[in-house]
Scaffold this active site. Sequence first.
Site, PDB file in Angstrom:
ATOM      1  N   THR B 146       0.877  -1.181   0.000  1.00 10.66           N
ATOM      2  CA  THR B 146       0.000   0.000   0.000  1.00 10.66           C
ATOM      3  C   THR B 146       0.911   1.227   0.000  1.00 10.66           C
ATOM      4  OG1 THR B 146      -0.219  -0.115   2.416  1.00 10.66           O
ATOM      5  CG2 THR B 146      -1.965  -1.118   1.096  1.00 10.66           C
ATOM      6  N   LYS B 168       3.556  -7.001   4.106  1.00 11.13           N
ATOM      7  CA  LYS B 168       3.332  -5.600   3.745  1.00 11.13           C
ATOM      8  C   LYS B 168       3.028  -4.847   5.026  1.00 11.13           C
ATOM      9  CE  LYS B 168       0.296  -3.210   3.521  1.00 11.13           C
ATOM     10  NZ  LYS B 168      -0.509  -2.263   4.393  1.00 11.13           N
ATOM     11  N   THR B 179      -0.075  -3.199  11.349  1.00  9.15           N
ATOM     12  CA  THR B 179      -0.928  -3.218  10.129  1.00  9.15           C
ATOM     13  C   THR B 179      -0.172  -3.808   9.041  1.00  9.15           C
ATOM     14  OG1 THR B 179      -2.275  -1.355  10.348  1.00  9.15           O
ATOM     15  CG2 THR B 179      -1.977  -1.983   8.193  1.00  9.15           C
ATOM     16  N   GLU B 259       6.278   4.726   7.591  1.00  9.85           N
ATOM     17  CA  GLU B 259       5.936   5.983   6.913  1.00  9.85           C
ATOM     18  C   GLU B 259       6.683   7.179   7.490  1.00  9.85           C
ATOM     19  OE1 GLU B 259       1.765   5.853   7.533  1.00  9.85           O
ATOM     20  OE2 GLU B 259       1.369   4.840   5.634  1.00  9.85           O
ATOM     21  N   ASN B 378       0.179  11.017   6.384  1.00  7.63           N
ATOM     22  CA  ASN B 378      -1.079  10.588   6.996  1.00  7.63           C
ATOM     23  C   ASN B 378      -2.122  11.687   7.100  1.00  7.63           C
ATOM     24  OD1 ASN B 378      -0.785   7.694   7.709  1.00  7.63           O
ATOM     25  ND2 ASN B 378       1.106   8.505   8.585  1.00  7.63           N
ATOM     26  N   SER B 383      -5.882   7.044   4.015  1.00  3.19           N
ATOM     27  CA  SER B 383      -5.227   5.740   3.902  1.00  3.19           C
ATOM     28  C   SER B 383      -5.671   4.873   5.047  1.00  3.19           C
ATOM     29  CB  SER B 383      -3.705   5.886   3.873  1.00  3.19           C
ATOM     30  OG  SER B 383      -3.258   6.427   5.088  1.00  3.19           O
TER      31      SER B 383
END
Lengths: 383, 383
Positions: B146, B168, B179, B259, B378, B383
């Site tokens: 993602t 992932k 996640t 991220e 974010n 997302s």
Amino acid sequence: MSVTAAQGFTAAGIAAGIKENGNPDLALVVNTGPRRAAAGVFTANRVKAAPVLWSEQVLKSGQVSAVVLNSGGANACTGPKGFQDAHATAEKAAEVLGRGAIEVAVCSTGLIGLLLPMDKLLPGVETAAAQLSEHGGEKAAIAIKTTDTVHKTSVVAKDGWTVGGMAKGAGMLAPGLATMLVVLTTDADLENDVLDKALRAATRTTFDRVDSDGCMSTNDTVLLLASGAAGVTPGYEEFAEAVRQVCDDLGQQLIRDAEGASKDIKVEVINAATEDDAVEVGRSIARNNLLKCAIHGEDPNWGRVLSAIGTTRAAFEPDRLNVAINGVWVCKNGGVGEDRDKVDMRYREVHVVADLAAGSETATIWTNDLTADYVHENSAYSS
Amino acid sequence: MSVTAAQGFTAAGIAAGIKENGNPDLALVVNTGPRRAAAGVFTANRVKAAPVLWSEQVLKSGQVSAVVLNSGGANACTGPKGFQDAHATAEKAAEVLGRGAIEVAVCSTGLIGLLLPMDKLLPGVETAAAQLSEHGGEKAAIAIKTTDTVHKTSVVAKDGWTVGGMAKGAGMLAPGLATMLVVLTTDADLENDVLDKALRAATRTTFDRVDSDGCMSTNDTVLLLASGAAGVTPGYEEFAEAVRQVCDDLGQQLIRDAEGASKDIKVEVINAATEDDAVEVGRSIARNNLLKCAIHGEDPNWGRVLSAIGTTRAAFEPDRLNVAINGVWVCKNGGVGEDRDKVDMRYREVHVVADLAAGSETATIWTNDLTADYVHENSAYSS
């Protein structure tokens, strides 16, 4: 106004040289009586700063004649020397004011792990004492600022008596209590036990429900001093409500000045089975970094609300959860609700309602968004 | 490599059109046997996505023949229709593969609260089935990305048998589990109960101790499939260690791709009274936004470590705590230790050691710094 709005109090705020930039950094608040009743609530952090350990002893002594507050250094994690310094600060104020050291509370805020420059602080106490005034509340509020962009004061004037106060805090804001120093004063004529009951009731639903960044401080202190100078003894309920109002107002001011924030977020949990459930869920939502980022981006990302609720132990069924953002029920029965494009998030205040459909209890937690400015402010220099 | 490193597995990764940008978004992993044993660990979030609810049922059936994974949509908080969609996905794969639907696990990742475009997903399953290959592991790993910037695979080859896998995950990474979707495969010949024991032991000290942003997902799934194709039954300890190594490697890859992160932070808690204490303290430190900002700014702000420790229930005395950052004991006995200027924080990996001086247990939690890029990633889009 501030801590000198009530009769029987004087205050001062000066630049003692503790802060390298020369800004005001030392405040003194004195209860001139006739009564010197007091109550205090301190951080729940088990790593407590020296002034917290000292002031807890002061509160046990039964009366508080003065509070010395400094910014520019937290005097936390400073070992036996730090405690001696807090004690010496109280001794100096006691000497100048002609009171006992055990009646002088001390509060510090700033960087953890640095000893205070006592060669500047102690003379500063003398200077502040010389400037004590019934109009000094504003200057005292200014002297306790750290990363605060504004000083915070609040006053509720009732029939013949008053509750006023000042607060500092902008980061490390989390329950039990927020990184903040608060001094409240009243000229009502009340005993310690009444002050204590009213203060605990007020902080439980105000400061304890302000959660800017989930980080609990080592120095949080809220003091309530009563001079009795008004010669009035209000009923408990009326007094407690006035204290709650001042705490609520100061708590709101803390959130509005939170480091780097662009949105103030009111997280209201409704229809919870218990108040504890409501608080747990509200805190989980308020601490969800992803949701805080989404709100910063004006994105009504209710999925992040549900994923935060799902981490709690509260009573709820996933397929009965409802979420409203700024009045639009974007999640109904655990799934897609009204059109998320209807949500208007242009304004600073954002209202998130989480309906647990599990009872009738409620709680509101205040937080703010997570922004690049917060990151900058907390990474660019030590604080 | 990836999920096809072990014998007895084929895989494929294609672009089914679920993602609007046309990137690969559908993966299929098939166990060609002879054995189809399996174990699974799912998110501890009580708000579970439809594919998690479905796959939990599949695992109870005793064998897993295939896994369909899609990115581009989490199928979470999608109500009865979402569950029907997860079921229909398994039905389609079962039909194409000539197996039972109850043997097909389904994993989804992406935005919460959107129904999947089944008119694209179901034909995609047929397309993927037509492309199944013993060399398809890499493509499968790519199709589940993602916000991941790289795909993640790992392989441990032992004497005659292999454990491989793909993962992932880049955000909403928190314990129980991060996640992330993970599929592990092995050609070792093992029963479900052995797989389950080894998988739970491995995830407990690897994925469960990866905490990027404290946010627990609705979709986390880790599956371990065993084909028995190698015809070898390794001893439990050797097998469990191989699974642990693959999980550890994939967990590290998740953290390195978190991220917006610029630092990978290893939080090692030592001399705790219990392992639970060590984990609780490690998590509290790893989730402290202020510390994560400080580390981003290369500031060895040990005061924020102590304030995080202070919020836990772990056994410790504040004046016996020690903290090292990158090998320098900047905090000793709860106060100032070695010169903080000695700490070199220029490199990506930062090592924080918290010594509780309360026992002999230890735990390591991995996290990363909090950056403006994280906020941007974010807040700029859903997302």
